[in-house]
Design a protein around this motif. Structure first.
Motif, mmCIF file in Angstrom:
data_model
loop_
_atom_site.group_PDB
_atom_site.id
_atom_site.type_symbol
_atom_site.label_atom_id
_atom_site.label_comp_id
_atom_site.label_asym_id
_atom_site.label_seq_id
_atom_site.Cartn_x
_atom_site.Cartn_y
_atom_site.Cartn_z
ATOM 1 N N SER A 1 -0.465 1.386 4.569
ATOM 2 C CA SER A 1 0.110 0.170 4.439
ATOM 3 C C SER A 1 1.293 -0.212 5.397
ATOM 4 O O SER A 1 1.553 0.810 6.115
ATOM 5 N N SER A 2 1.449 -1.372 5.806
ATOM 6 C CA SER A 2 2.305 -1.760 6.917
ATOM 7 C C SER A 2 2.995 -2.999 6.317
ATOM 8 O O SER A 2 2.561 -3.940 5.845
ATOM 9 N N GLU A 3 4.460 -2.929 6.670
ATOM 10 C CA GLU A 3 5.403 -4.052 6.166
ATOM 11 C C GLU A 3 5.464 -5.077 7.282
ATOM 12 O O GLU A 3 5.979 -6.002 7.053
ATOM 13 N N ASP A 4 4.887 -4.701 8.490
ATOM 14 C CA ASP A 4 5.101 -5.739 9.472
ATOM 15 C C ASP A 4 3.779 -5.820 10.511
ATOM 16 O O ASP A 4 3.803 -6.365 11.405
ATOM 17 N N GLY A 5 2.826 -5.081 10.104
ATOM 18 C CA GLY A 5 1.535 -5.049 10.907
ATOM 19 C C GLY A 5 1.585 -4.294 12.066
ATOM 20 O O GLY A 5 0.461 -4.348 12.993
ATOM 21 N N ILE A 6 2.694 -3.427 12.439
ATOM 22 C CA ILE A 6 2.755 -2.758 13.509
ATOM 23 C C ILE A 6 2.874 -1.294 13.167
ATOM 24 O O ILE A 6 2.091 -0.577 13.630
ATOM 25 N N THR A 7 3.595 -0.923 12.022
ATOM 26 C CA THR A 7 3.725 0.506 11.659
ATOM 27 C C THR A 7 3.099 0.718 10.675
ATOM 28 O O THR A 7 3.341 -0.044 9.569
ATOM 29 N N TRP A 8 1.957 1.671 10.487
ATOM 30 C CA TRP A 8 0.984 1.851 9.300
ATOM 31 C C TRP A 8 1.348 3.168 8.642
ATOM 32 O O TRP A 8 1.486 4.303 9.529
ATOM 33 N N THR A 9 1.446 3.402 7.749
ATOM 34 C CA THR A 9 1.766 4.580 6.802
ATOM 35 C C THR A 9 0.655 4.810 5.924
ATOM 36 O O THR A 9 0.395 4.111 5.117
ATOM 37 N N ASN A 10 0.347 6.047 5.787
ATOM 38 C CA ASN A 10 -0.889 6.636 4.863
ATOM 39 C C ASN A 10 -0.173 6.674 3.443
ATOM 40 O O ASN A 10 0.826 7.174 3.309
ATOM 41 N N ARG A 11 -0.915 6.188 2.693
ATOM 42 C CA ARG A 11 -0.559 6.224 1.083
ATOM 43 C C ARG A 11 -1.889 6.914 0.237
ATOM 44 O O ARG A 11 -2.909 6.618 0.490
ATOM 45 N N THR A 12 -1.536 7.678 -0.643
ATOM 46 C CA THR A 12 -2.438 8.511 -1.394
ATOM 47 C C THR A 12 -3.128 7.447 -2.469
ATOM 48 O O THR A 12 -2.503 6.777 -2.962
#
Length: 301
Positions: free
Chosen positions: A25-36
């Protein structure tokens, strides 16, 4: 499924799903974070609407939903099938099936009911209480439409000679666009009763999205191969050149407005590469975790 313009909400973020135990997921389209995810599966397509995300796994009865794109809960589809695509018509989610003449519908992504369709369908797009679907395998694309949230279906026009089954669909809220395997683009403003041919945009469409008054698609097989194309109306398409960084056209587009900033994102189908940009012409590279990515969506619509 192709993502279109949305409004901000509590789940207003981008989500990408993969053949993995995680999504991103990404709140800005720049930084992406893995989610389980609830399980390690081939999470195939994702739909975001009103802050909620729903996805499903191919060749299974598994689905999953999230109120924010971060925390995910397992759900169960009526039958284990080769499910193909998902969309929302403003009230219901609907999932189509590659290998059976059925769909599954749900108001919340939790409880699902299966209904018959005229034939198997590979793509679906919802808009203002209407679902339109297509099955483009073979020598022609058979389309269907539903006015009762996927409970009953009417066979629409068959587009002879068009193979759109591996293409994509999206909407600008006025028309529904199909872009397909042979570079053919079609749109309908009359459910699927009739279709109008647009221009030949590309060889094989994978990613397709609408935002900022622009349709954008990525194509994988040319010539030329691995280019972006844009169109204001789905009829006249402009070649915007090679996808930056030498990325493949096998990737997935979504459009949202994080923090009020209109932005497209592009997630490459495999590896760690992603892009973002406001006009689908000028792109900036970013990274995402190394997965086999299958789709991307914005959850604020």
């Amino acid at each position: 499924v192709g993502s279109s313009i949305g409004e901000t909400s509590t789940g207003a973020r981008f989500v990408a799903v993969a053949n993995a135990s995680v999504c991103a997921s990404s709140e800005d389209g720049i930084t992406w974070t893995n989610r389980t995810m609830p399980s390690s599966d081939n999470w195939w397509r994702v739909c975001g609407v009103y802050g909620k995300f729903v996805t499903f796994a191919r060749n299974s009865n598994k689905a999953a939903w999230s109120a924010d794109g971060i925390t995910w809960t397992a759900a169960t589809l009526p039958t284990s099938r080769n499910w193909s695509d998902i969309s929302h018509d403003g009230t219901y989610f609907c999932i189509t099936c590659y290998d059976a003449a059925v769909c599954a519908i749900s108001t919340n992504g939790v409880s699902w009911v299966e209904y018959a369709m005229p034939n198997s369908q590979s793509r679906i797009q919802g808009n203002a209480g209407v679902f339109v679907s297509s099955n483009g395998m073979g020598s022609g694309t058979v389309t269907c439409w539903s006015l009762d949230h996927g409970r009953s279906w009417t066979v629409g026009a068959t587009i002879s000679g068009a193979s759109l089954g591996l293409g994509n669909m999206c909407t600008d809220k006025e028309r529904i666009i199909m872009a397909g395997e042979l570079g053919s683009c079609y749109f309908t403003t009359s459910h699927a009763v009739s279709w109008t041919a647009g221009g030949t945009a590309a060889g094989l469409c994978y990613g397709l999205a609408f935002g900022n008054e622009t349709f954008v698609l990525s194509e994988a097989i040319g010539p030329p191969a691995n280019h972006f194309y844009t169109s204001a109306d789905g009829v006249v398409w402009t070649d915007r050149g090679a996808i930056p960084g030498g990325l493949s056209g096998v990737g997935y587009l979504a459009f949202g407005n994080p923090g009020g900033i209109e932005r497209f994102v592009y997630v490459n189908g495999s590896g760690t590469d992603a892009l973002y940009g406001s006009d689908a012409i000028n792109w900036t590279a970013t990274t995402i975790s190394n997965q086999t990515w299958n789709d991307a969506a914005w959850g604020g619509q």
